[in-house]
Design an enzyme around this catalytic site. Structure first.
Site, PDB file in Angstrom:
ATOM      1  N   ARG A  84     -35.061  52.190 119.670  1.00 61.38           N
ATOM      2  CA  ARG A  84     -35.712  51.394 118.969  1.00 61.38           C
ATOM      3  C   ARG A  84     -36.964  51.881 120.014  1.00 61.38           C
ATOM      4  O   ARG A  84     -36.603  52.039 122.016  1.00 61.38           O
ATOM      5  CB  ARG A  84     -35.764  50.063 118.796  1.00 61.38           C
ATOM      6  CG  ARG A  84     -34.779  49.882 118.120  1.00 61.38           C
ATOM      7  CD  ARG A  84     -34.887  48.353 117.925  1.00 61.38           C
ATOM      8  NE  ARG A  84     -33.977  48.035 116.322  1.00 61.38           N
ATOM      9  CZ  ARG A  84     -33.335  47.635 116.124  1.00 61.38           C
ATOM     10  NH1 ARG A  84     -31.678  47.984 117.266  1.00 61.38           N
ATOM     11  NH2 ARG A  84     -32.304  47.256 115.389  1.00 61.38           N
ATOM     12  N   HIS A 113     -28.523  48.779 113.330  1.00 61.30           N
ATOM     13  CA  HIS A 113     -28.807  47.739 112.758  1.00 61.30           C
ATOM     14  C   HIS A 113     -28.137  46.351 111.892  1.00 61.30           C
ATOM     15  O   HIS A 113     -26.574  46.383 112.422  1.00 61.30           O
ATOM     16  CB  HIS A 113     -28.866  48.152 111.215  1.00 61.30           C
ATOM     17  CG  HIS A 113     -30.303  48.930 111.071  1.00 61.30           C
ATOM     18  ND1 HIS A 113     -30.595  50.212 109.982  1.00 61.30           N
ATOM     19  CD2 HIS A 113     -31.185  49.504 111.880  1.00 61.30           C
ATOM     20  CE1 HIS A 113     -31.745  51.019 110.459  1.00 61.30           C
ATOM     21  NE2 HIS A 113     -32.299  50.329 110.811  1.00 61.30           N
ATOM     22  N   LYS A 168     -28.686  40.729 118.463  1.00 64.80           N
ATOM     23  CA  LYS A 168     -27.573  40.347 119.071  1.00 64.80           C
ATOM     24  C   LYS A 168     -26.034  39.749 118.851  1.00 64.80           C
ATOM     25  O   LYS A 168     -26.431  39.138 117.658  1.00 64.80           O
ATOM     26  CB  LYS A 168     -28.189  39.133 119.928  1.00 64.80           C
ATOM     27  CG  LYS A 168     -29.742  39.221 120.616  1.00 64.80           C
ATOM     28  CD  LYS A 168     -29.758  38.390 121.822  1.00 64.80           C
ATOM     29  CE  LYS A 168     -31.080  38.591 122.286  1.00 64.80           C
ATOM     30  NZ  LYS A 168     -32.275  39.289 121.850  1.00 64.80           N
ATOM     31  N   ARG A 227     -37.023  56.853 114.633  1.00 66.54           N
ATOM     32  CA  ARG A 227     -35.355  56.144 113.740  1.00 66.54           C
ATOM     33  C   ARG A 227     -35.305  56.289 111.980  1.00 66.54           C
ATOM     34  O   ARG A 227     -34.440  56.737 111.857  1.00 66.54           O
ATOM     35  CB  ARG A 227     -35.484  54.859 114.303  1.00 66.54           C
ATOM     36  CG  ARG A 227     -35.442  54.724 115.527  1.00 66.54           C
ATOM     37  CD  ARG A 227     -35.305  53.439 115.991  1.00 66.54           C
ATOM     38  NE  ARG A 227     -34.695  52.263 115.187  1.00 66.54           N
ATOM     39  CZ  ARG A 227     -33.937  51.667 115.649  1.00 66.54           C
ATOM     40  NH1 ARG A 227     -32.652  52.006 115.842  1.00 66.54           N
ATOM     41  NH2 ARG A 227     -33.148  50.330 114.243  1.00 66.54           N
ATOM     42  N   HIS A 232     -41.607  54.713 116.557  1.00 60.44           N
ATOM     43  CA  HIS A 232     -40.435  53.832 115.775  1.00 60.44           C
ATOM     44  C   HIS A 232     -40.048  54.856 114.040  1.00 60.44           C
ATOM     45  O   HIS A 232     -38.813  55.210 113.739  1.00 60.44           O
ATOM     46  CB  HIS A 232     -41.079  52.793 114.920  1.00 60.44           C
ATOM     47  CG  HIS A 232     -41.089  51.890 115.691  1.00 60.44           C
ATOM     48  ND1 HIS A 232     -40.109  50.737 116.049  1.00 60.44           N
ATOM     49  CD2 HIS A 232     -42.131  50.804 116.253  1.00 60.44           C
ATOM     50  CE1 HIS A 232     -40.391  49.861 116.941  1.00 60.44           C
ATOM     51  NE2 HIS A 232     -41.574  50.055 117.085  1.00 60.44           N
ATOM     52  N   TYR A 286     -16.187  43.589 115.420  1.00 59.85           N
ATOM     53  CA  TYR A 286     -15.110  44.185 116.266  1.00 59.85           C
ATOM     54  C   TYR A 286     -15.431  45.444 116.066  1.00 59.85           C
ATOM     55  O   TYR A 286     -15.296  46.716 116.766  1.00 59.85           O
ATOM     56  CB  TYR A 286     -13.860  44.946 114.686  1.00 59.85           C
ATOM     57  CG  TYR A 286     -13.236  43.303 115.296  1.00 59.85           C
ATOM     58  CD1 TYR A 286     -12.644  43.232 115.840  1.00 59.85           C
ATOM     59  CD2 TYR A 286     -12.843  42.194 114.664  1.00 59.85           C
ATOM     60  CE1 TYR A 286     -11.433  41.802 115.862  1.00 59.85           C
ATOM     61  CE2 TYR A 286     -12.530  41.102 114.154  1.00 59.85           C
ATOM     62  CZ  TYR A 286     -11.809  41.220 115.281  1.00 59.85           C
ATOM     63  OH  TYR A 286     -10.846  40.386 115.836  1.00 59.85           O
TER      64      TYR A 286
END
Length: 416
Positions: A253, A381, A282, A354, A351, A391
């Site tokens: 980003r 994402h 997050k 990406r 952007h 994990y």
């Protein structure tokens, strides 16, 4: 001195002088004036507590601030309380507690708690903290800064968000609501309010939703070659030029690239370790509140660019400092403005790299062999599967290292 049975007069009170020891002038029904050795005159009421059945003394106030008539009126009020089974001293303590609570609530304004909240968040960058502070000052503080947070209702926040919506900034409205939600959650956690009044608000149901963004993107290899060549020939600020050179290789980003810090670059392992607090999405480590960092593998081409840049901006904290202040990152519109100057307005923006990465990588899975999950993890994402998200922080790292090298090699091949 014998107890007086006749009511006091103002004349007697004014004439009363201090003695070697303090003494009392009685007015009747438990009310008396205490004259201390310094000459102070204090109204008090002697009574039997209806709760403990013990004799107590209640302080009414100082004469002449409390006149004789006012002291008698207070005596009658207190006697009514006693008849009702209420101990005046206990009532006074309860009222004091309520008054202190009310004073604290008046001082616990939204502005004070919001600033406390930002100060408490020590794991976010100063740049992000400044951005949040600007949002508070621009969108929230003008109407709510000095308002006690306990008196703010859901309707107040909804009205504020809809004002931002009315200006056409739907994404900012969503961000401001999220910031308010964090402040209220922090306030509830610190017992300033009973609960977070915003926790049950469904943003999608209450507020307008921005249209899904579809960034313009170049996918034709001939056009990509021209774009990469134009970037190499960029004549503007050197920090901006190196950021533009890295953009295609990282698929990160632009907001993260803009505030990248040298301490985040692992030169030994060729990795850029972005602190979790800087990430848009997050993800917490399983069973903890600690936010995962996002690891960006750096290809040989990316490392070459970064090592060149180190010689130019390595004396400051940021890879891409502001042209005016080396201790601050470049502004959030620097890269967008640079793309426009290069002639790519409505064709490509920061952007878009990406989208280019994602579209080409997904389209060439048969060629490079890297699963879609690996591509999505590189793009950071949102992972729909929460267990999987807990994990896969490092699960795909070896594959992503190879994939990012394949991508940089692909870009080099396009240029040639």
């Amino acid at each position: 001195m014998a107890r007086r049975t006749l009511p006091l007069t103002d004349t007697e009170i004014k004439k009363a002088k201090p003695k070697e020891k303090g003494y009392k002038l009685f007015d009747g029904d438990g009310l008396f004036l205490w004259i201390n050795t310094a000459g102070g005159k204090l109204w008090r009421l002697k009574y039997t507590s209806p709760v403990s059945q013990k004799e107590k003394t209640y302080s009414i106030g100082k004469y002449p601030e409390i006149t004789l008539a006012a002291a008698r009126a207070e005596r009658e009020r207190l006697r009514q309380l006693i008849k009702s089974g209420i101990d005046p001293s206990q009532e006074k303590q309860e009222n004091k507690k309520v008054r202190i609570i009310n004073e604290n609530e008046r001082s616990d304004t939204f502005g004070k708690i919001a600033l406390d909240f930002l100060a408490h968040k020590t794991k976010i960058s100063d740049d992000y903290k400044d951005m949040q502070l600007r949002r508070l000052e621009r969108h929230i503080f003008p109407s709510l800064k000095n308002v006690p947070i306990k008196s703010i209702a859901r309707a107040d926040i909804i009205e504020l968000i809809r004002l931002i919506e009315a200006n056409g900034t739907l994404e900012m409205a969503s961000r401001v609501f999220s910031l308010c939600n964090e402040v209220f959650r922090y306030s509830a956690a610190n017992d300033k309010i009973p609960y977070n009044i915003l926790q049950d608000i469904d943003k999608k149901s209450v507020f307008k939703q921005p249209d899904e963004k579809h960034y313009p993107v170049i996918l034709d290899e001939k056009e990509i070659k021209i774009l990469l060549d134009v970037i190499e020939d960029y004549q503007g600020d050197i920090s901006t030029k190196y950021a533009l050179r890295l953009l295609p290789h990282l698929a990160s980003r632009p907001g993260n690239i803009r505030v990248a810090e040298w301490k985040e670059i692992d030169f030994e392992n060729s990795e850029w370790i972005i602190p979790g607090e800087k990430m848009k999405i997050k993800v917490k480590f399983k069973g903890t509140n600690e936010v995962q960092p996002h690891i960006v593998p750096l290809s040989k081409q990316s490392m070459k660019i970064i090592k060149e840049l180190k010689k130019l901006t390595g004396d400051g904290p940021y890879l891409f400092p502001s042209a005016l202040h080396k201790d601050r990152p470049m502004s959030d519109n620097t890269l967008s403005s640079a793309m426009k100057r290069l002639g790519y307005k409505d064709k490509m923006n920061p952007h878009s790299f990406r989208a280019m990465f994602s579209t080409i990588l997904h389209g060439k899975i048969d060629e490079h062999g890297y699963h879609s999950d690996i591509i999505e993890r590189q793009l950071a994402h949102k992972e729909r599967n929460r267990v999987k998200a807990a994990y896969n922080h490092a699960e795909y790292l070896p594959q992503r290292k190879k994939m990012m090298q394949w991508w940089s090699d692909y870009l080099d091949g396009v240029k040639k």
